[in-house]
Design a protein around this motif. Sequence first.
Motif, PDB file in Angstrom:
ATOM      1  N   VAL A   1       0.732  -1.058  -0.005  1.00  8.64           N
ATOM      2  CA  VAL A   1      -0.060   0.027   0.023  1.00  8.64           C
ATOM      3  C   VAL A   1       0.721   1.514  -0.009  1.00  8.64           C
ATOM      4  CG1 VAL A   1      -1.493   1.352   1.179  1.00  8.64           C
ATOM      5  CG2 VAL A   1      -1.806  -0.982   1.263  1.00  8.64           C
ATOM      6  N   ALA A   2       1.964   1.259   0.863  1.00 10.71           N
ATOM      7  CA  ALA A   2       2.804   2.458   1.000  1.00 10.71           C
ATOM      8  C   ALA A   2       3.383   2.846  -0.539  1.00 10.71           C
ATOM      9  CB  ALA A   2       3.851   2.090   1.915  1.00 10.71           C
ATOM     10  N   LEU A   3       3.815   1.645  -1.129  1.00  6.68           N
ATOM     11  CA  LEU A   3       4.539   1.872  -2.521  1.00  6.68           C
ATOM     12  C   LEU A   3       3.644   2.235  -3.453  1.00  6.68           C
ATOM     13  CD1 LEU A   3       7.039  -1.479  -2.410  1.00  6.68           C
ATOM     14  CD2 LEU A   3       7.624   1.007  -1.895  1.00  6.68           C
ATOM     15  N   LEU A   4       2.448   1.869  -3.296  1.00 11.05           N
ATOM     16  CA  LEU A   4       1.477   2.227  -4.596  1.00 11.05           C
ATOM     17  C   LEU A   4       1.042   3.536  -4.235  1.00 11.05           C
ATOM     18  CD1 LEU A   4      -1.094  -1.012  -4.279  1.00 11.05           C
ATOM     19  CD2 LEU A   4       0.552  -0.062  -6.168  1.00 11.05           C
ATOM     20  N   LEU A   5       0.763   4.294  -3.022  1.00  9.79           N
ATOM     21  CA  LEU A   5       0.751   5.494  -2.697  1.00  9.79           C
ATOM     22  C   LEU A   5       1.881   6.281  -3.272  1.00  9.79           C
ATOM     23  CD1 LEU A   5      -0.820   5.173   0.776  1.00  9.79           C
ATOM     24  CD2 LEU A   5      -2.211   6.050  -1.426  1.00  9.79           C
ATOM     25  N   ALA A   6       2.990   6.154  -2.852  1.00 10.14           N
ATOM     26  CA  ALA A   6       4.307   6.722  -3.258  1.00 10.14           C
ATOM     27  C   ALA A   6       4.379   6.637  -4.757  1.00 10.14           C
ATOM     28  CB  ALA A   6       5.616   6.063  -2.516  1.00 10.14           C
ATOM     29  N   GLY A   7       4.059   5.802  -5.356  1.00 10.34           N
ATOM     30  CA  GLY A   7       4.180   5.657  -6.927  1.00 10.34           C
ATOM     31  C   GLY A   7       3.201   6.626  -7.548  1.00 10.34           C
ATOM     32  N   ALA A   8       2.002   6.557  -7.030  1.00  4.63           N
ATOM     33  CA  ALA A   8       1.257   7.490  -7.463  1.00  4.63           C
ATOM     34  C   ALA A   8       1.495   9.005  -7.364  1.00  4.63           C
ATOM     35  CB  ALA A   8      -0.412   7.284  -6.855  1.00  4.63           C
ATOM     36  N   ALA A   9       1.901   9.358  -6.221  1.00  8.36           N
ATOM     37  CA  ALA A   9       2.203  10.567  -5.801  1.00  8.36           C
ATOM     38  C   ALA A   9       3.437  11.070  -6.720  1.00  8.36           C
ATOM     39  CB  ALA A   9       3.037  10.610  -4.454  1.00  8.36           C
ATOM     40  N   ILE A  10       4.329  10.080  -7.205  1.00  8.02           N
ATOM     41  CA  ILE A  10       5.413  10.221  -8.184  1.00  8.02           C
ATOM     42  C   ILE A  10       4.736  10.855  -9.609  1.00  8.02           C
ATOM     43  CG2 ILE A  10       7.384   9.495  -9.679  1.00  8.02           C
ATOM     44  CD1 ILE A  10       8.338   8.034  -6.955  1.00  8.02           C
ATOM     45  N   LEU A  11       3.896   9.941  -9.768  1.00  7.14           N
ATOM     46  CA  LEU A  11       3.293   9.973 -11.308  1.00  7.14           C
ATOM     47  C   LEU A  11       2.473  11.444 -11.214  1.00  7.14           C
ATOM     48  CD1 LEU A  11       1.685   6.439 -12.173  1.00  7.14           C
ATOM     49  CD2 LEU A  11       3.831   7.722 -13.266  1.00  7.14           C
ATOM     50  N   LEU A  12       1.652  11.890 -10.351  1.00 12.89           N
ATOM     51  CA  LEU A  12       1.059  13.109 -10.360  1.00 12.89           C
ATOM     52  C   LEU A  12       1.806  14.154 -10.035  1.00 12.89           C
ATOM     53  CD1 LEU A  12      -2.160  11.956  -8.238  1.00 12.89           C
ATOM     54  CD2 LEU A  12      -1.946  12.311 -10.716  1.00 12.89           C
ATOM     55  N   SER A  13       3.116  14.135  -9.682  1.00 15.53           N
ATOM     56  CA  SER A  13       3.733  15.300  -8.963  1.00 15.53           C
ATOM     57  C   SER A  13       4.537  15.832 -10.312  1.00 15.53           C
ATOM     58  CB  SER A  13       4.742  15.127  -7.864  1.00 15.53           C
ATOM     59  OG  SER A  13       5.907  14.004  -8.523  1.00 15.53           O
ATOM     60  N   ARG A  14       5.065  14.932 -11.173  1.00 22.82           N
ATOM     61  CA  ARG A  14       5.783  15.204 -12.493  1.00 22.82           C
ATOM     62  C   ARG A  14       7.069  15.668 -12.029  1.00 22.82           C
ATOM     63  NH1 ARG A  14       1.616  17.258 -16.886  1.00 22.82           N
ATOM     64  NH2 ARG A  14       0.080  15.586 -16.882  1.00 22.82           N
ATOM     65  N   LEU A  15       7.547  15.456 -10.642  1.00 22.54           N
ATOM     66  CA  LEU A  15       8.706  15.921 -10.374  1.00 22.54           C
ATOM     67  C   LEU A  15      10.182  15.177 -10.771  1.00 22.54           C
ATOM     68  CD1 LEU A  15      10.026  18.094  -8.119  1.00 22.54           C
ATOM     69  CD2 LEU A  15       9.641  16.359  -6.464  1.00 22.54           C
ATOM     70  N   MET A  16       9.864  13.982 -11.290  1.00 19.53           N
ATOM     71  CA  MET A  16      10.780  12.939 -11.630  1.00 19.53           C
ATOM     72  C   MET A  16      10.361  12.172 -12.737  1.00 19.53           C
ATOM     73  SD  MET A  16      11.003  10.779  -8.099  1.00 19.53           S
ATOM     74  CE  MET A  16      11.018  12.224  -7.128  1.00 19.53           C
ATOM     75  N   SER A  17      10.951  11.465 -13.343  1.00 23.03           N
ATOM     76  CA  SER A  17      10.791  10.466 -14.519  1.00 23.03           C
ATOM     77  C   SER A  17       9.546   9.539 -14.225  1.00 23.03           C
ATOM     78  CB  SER A  17      11.889   9.565 -15.000  1.00 23.03           C
ATOM     79  OG  SER A  17      12.889  10.532 -15.519  1.00 23.03           O
ATOM     80  N   ARG A  18       8.454   9.667 -15.080  1.00 23.70           N
ATOM     81  CA  ARG A  18       7.305   8.522 -14.789  1.00 23.70           C
ATOM     82  C   ARG A  18       7.600   7.250 -14.520  1.00 23.70           C
ATOM     83  NH1 ARG A  18       2.244  11.218 -15.904  1.00 23.70           N
ATOM     84  NH2 ARG A  18       1.597   9.267 -16.284  1.00 23.70           N
ATOM     85  N   TRP A  19       8.769   6.922 -15.029  1.00 25.08           N
ATOM     86  CA  TRP A  19       9.103   5.527 -15.115  1.00 25.08           C
ATOM     87  C   TRP A  19       9.245   5.016 -13.623  1.00 25.08           C
ATOM     88  CZ3 TRP A  19      13.784   3.745 -13.563  1.00 25.08           C
ATOM     89  CH2 TRP A  19      14.787   4.603 -13.633  1.00 25.08           C
ATOM     90  N   LEU A  20       9.591   5.815 -12.999  1.00 29.03           N
ATOM     91  CA  LEU A  20      10.128   5.874 -11.423  1.00 29.03           C
ATOM     92  C   LEU A  20       8.659   5.329 -10.619  1.00 29.03           C
ATOM     93  CD1 LEU A  20      12.861   8.229 -10.719  1.00 29.03           C
ATOM     94  CD2 LEU A  20      13.181   6.000 -10.666  1.00 29.03           C
ATOM     95  N   GLY A  21       7.768   6.258 -10.756  1.00 30.32           N
ATOM     96  CA  GLY A  21       6.396   5.991 -10.308  1.00 30.32           C
ATOM     97  C   GLY A  21       5.977   4.558 -10.699  1.00 30.32           C
ATOM     98  N   VAL A  22       6.028   4.326 -12.048  1.00 33.34           N
ATOM     99  CA  VAL A  22       5.592   3.185 -12.766  1.00 33.34           C
ATOM    100  C   VAL A  22       6.249   1.786 -11.860  1.00 33.34           C
ATOM    101  CG1 VAL A  22       5.435   1.513 -14.555  1.00 33.34           C
ATOM    102  CG2 VAL A  22       4.848   3.847 -14.792  1.00 33.34           C
ATOM    103  N   LEU A  23       7.532   1.966 -11.541  1.00 33.21           N
ATOM    104  CA  LEU A  23       8.158   0.892 -10.950  1.00 33.21           C
ATOM    105  C   LEU A  23       7.801   0.872  -9.393  1.00 33.21           C
ATOM    106  CD1 LEU A  23      12.117   1.346 -11.878  1.00 33.21           C
ATOM    107  CD2 LEU A  23      10.490  -0.523 -12.340  1.00 33.21           C
ATOM    108  N   LEU A  24       7.502   1.621  -8.709  1.00 34.52           N
ATOM    109  CA  LEU A  24       6.905   1.762  -7.442  1.00 34.52           C
ATOM    110  C   LEU A  24       5.521   1.041  -7.428  1.00 34.52           C
ATOM    111  CD1 LEU A  24       7.801   4.762  -5.177  1.00 34.52           C
ATOM    112  CD2 LEU A  24       8.510   2.562  -5.338  1.00 34.52           C
ATOM    113  N   LEU A  25       4.673   1.417  -8.400  1.00 37.14           N
ATOM    114  CA  LEU A  25       3.387   0.739  -8.510  1.00 37.14           C
ATOM    115  C   LEU A  25       3.662  -0.759  -8.751  1.00 37.14           C
ATOM    116  CD1 LEU A  25       1.574   3.401 -10.655  1.00 37.14           C
ATOM    117  CD2 LEU A  25       1.229   2.899  -8.068  1.00 37.14           C
ATOM    118  N   LEU A  26       4.387  -1.096  -9.687  1.00 36.12           N
ATOM    119  CA  LEU A  26       4.678  -2.395  -9.876  1.00 36.12           C
ATOM    120  C   LEU A  26       5.221  -3.154  -8.687  1.00 36.12           C
ATOM    121  CD1 LEU A  26       5.092  -4.941 -11.572  1.00 36.12           C
ATOM    122  CD2 LEU A  26       6.970  -4.309 -12.399  1.00 36.12           C
ATOM    123  N   GLY A  27       6.207  -2.760  -7.738  1.00 36.86           N
ATOM    124  CA  GLY A  27       6.734  -2.903  -6.621  1.00 36.86           C
ATOM    125  C   GLY A  27       5.397  -3.239  -5.618  1.00 36.86           C
ATOM    126  N   GLY A  28       4.617  -2.185  -5.459  1.00 36.94           N
ATOM    127  CA  GLY A  28       3.537  -2.388  -4.554  1.00 36.94           C
ATOM    128  C   GLY A  28       2.652  -3.291  -4.887  1.00 36.94           C
TER     129      GLY A  28
END
Length: 222
Positions: A144-171
């Motif tokens: 759950v923590a990784l899914l939330l952090a991954g979604a935050a990365i995707l929405l923030s656009r602060l860093m590459s989107r693939w990093l958020g996708v990786l966290l979603l996959l890990g979650g």
Amino acid sequence: MILSGSLILVGLIVNAVQRGLFHPTGAADHHDEIFTKYAASQAWIATHLAEFLLVLVALAGLLVLCTVLREHTPTLALLAASAIIATAAIWAALQAVDGVTLKQAVDAWAAAPEVDRATRFADAEVVRWAEWGLQSYFRVLLGVALLLAGAAILLSRLMSRWLGVLLLLGGLLSLLIGFSVGYAGLESPFQDVATIAFQLVILVFAVGLLAAGVRAQKANRR
């Protein structure tokens, strides 16, 4: 991002090395065999204390990431940080049961006279099953923590989107492993594959996060 990636990498890599050196291995759900190995281990409590601290280091890296994301996605970052703190709490309980209580139980079984061995073995199995439950919920909360952090990365656009996708996959992988532990115990063919995939995903994420931080730092100096 540099601090976050560094903490995650240090926690993961050093823990993998120390577990490989000191943690007994074997069929985790074949209790006669594995309890004998646990009872014979002189490093059991120390290696679990090290594991406890090193995973906390990795979780601290995720918390640092949440502080970076908070300005851009405050709600998701706060929820992710809360889930990480809850994950750390259940991790502490898991390591207390696995690292101390189980060791005492298997030692008592190994040292018991023959007339008491069946009772002592049953006691050790109860502790093992408590470990199953804590491991299952730890994995679910981490997911759950990784899914939330991954979604935050995707929405923030602060860093590459693939990093958020990786966290979603890990979650997602962590959630599935958690459910598998709850139903199947500490080993299964699915867990063998999913655990390796999860570790690789988080490793690649940490390296990518560290690289992104270094690039951002260089860009700010120009």
